[in-house]
Design a protein around this motif. Structure first.
Motif: not given
Length: 333
Positions: A8-10, A76-80
């Motif tokens: 769900t998150t980093k 994630d939202k940054e594409g990582t």
């Protein structure tokens, strides 16, 4: 065995699903600066479905954990991309091979891994890094760089620039044979530290560049990283020597499981692959130095120039002993 972790998150890498025993794991992140993330994620899905089936008989690599959505990565939202892998207690990797037996066992493990990769369909894999092993392309980039650096960088690297020109014939040798080699799925980053020694297991790690390639490059990167007792950035070139006993050991180890699965052209290409990879890496270090060291992490000014020198010193040893080394290779068939 594939286990489930939240995605769900980093911080999901630190919220591991617990079994009866505490889990040890390794969390890695992958930036779109270096990798084509969609291709990386897709390749891993294909690769680990096949590995899971193949490892019923032999373990090739540490296990991966799946997210709740059933994937091997969380993007994630940054594409990582984030990935979680089994961490084996007491496992070690080597930056330098201290013993020919280590070189033999590591290379044999990589040869067995290639046998598995030979079972995979090339069309199901994409390049995670475009033109990763492209010696003509690397040389062209290097030549263009010569027009742009600060004068003092050019002056400092004058000897290395002369050596880069001296070994240009390797580009022609590569071009002569490249079109004749069968494309396979290969590891593409077979450095000594990508072999994990864990108790009685020896496993292959860092599968991010498993994609279409050629055998000679995998063999070549083992020669590059197994044969010298010095670090890649050793400033004392007297310590950078080519250890023939390690060359012979890794050649024997790699080819024992693999030799009956190679074409005649692949067999003849192996030493060319070693020259190709070492020259390519030297050019990459030199190019980065001339660009102001913007790609490779450096600890001091001139770090990339030191790295260039160690590569060219190793290359020189191979070129000077080419017939003898080819004889060692041919003795394995």
């Amino acid at each position: 065995m594939l286990l489930i972790v939240p995605a769900t998150t980093k911080t999901s890498c630190f919220n591991v699903f617990r079994t009866k025993k505490p889990l040890s794991y390794s969390c890695k992140r992958y930036s779109a600066i270096f990798f084509r993330i969609n291709e990386l994620v897709s390749n891993y899905e294909v690769l680990f479905i096949a590995i899971d089936e193949y490892q019923k008989d032999i373990q090739l690599t540490p296990a991966l954990f799946r997210t709740f959505s059933g994937k091997f990565h969380f993007v994630d939202k940054e594409g990582t991309a984030w990935r979680l892998a089994e961490l084996l207690p007491g496992a070690i990797s080597h930056e330098i091979s201290e013993d020919p037996e280590i070189s033999y066992q590591a290379a044999k493990t990589m040869g067995k891994f290639q046998l598995f990769l030979n079972t995979l369909l090339q069309e199901k894999f994409s390049d995670t890094i475009v033109n990763f092993h492209d010696l003509p392309g690397r040389f062209d980039i290097y030549k263009k760089t010569l027009n742009t650096p600060r004068p003092e960088l050019l002056e400092n690297a004058r000897t290395e620039i002369e050596k880069a020109e001296k070994y240009f014939f390797i580009v022609s040798q590569y071009q002569d044979i490249a079109g004749k080699l069968p494309k396979r799925i290969t590891h593409n980053d077979t450095k000594i530290n990508n072999i994990l020694f864990a108790d009685k297991k020896i496993l292959v790690i860092d599968l991010d560049t498993v994609m279409p390639g050629v055998i000679m490059h995998d063999y070549g990167d083992m020669v590059r990283t197994f044969t010298s007792p010095a670090a890649e950035d050793e400033p004392d070139l007297d310590k950078v020597i080519f250890r023939e006993e390690h060359f012979e050991a890794l050649t024997k180890g790699y080819l024992e499981p693999l030799k009956d699965n190679l074409t005649g052209v692949e067999k003849k290409s192996l030493l060319t692959g070693a020259k190709n990879i070492i020259y390519e890496q030297g050019l990459r270090f030199l190019t980065d130095y001339l660009n102001g060291s913007i790609y490779y992490k450096t600890a001091y000014p001139g770090h990339n120039l030191i790295r260039t020198r160690t590569q060219f010193k190793l290359l020189e040893s191979i070129v000077e002993n080419e017939k003898k080394l080819n004889d060692m290779i041919n003795n394995q068939f």
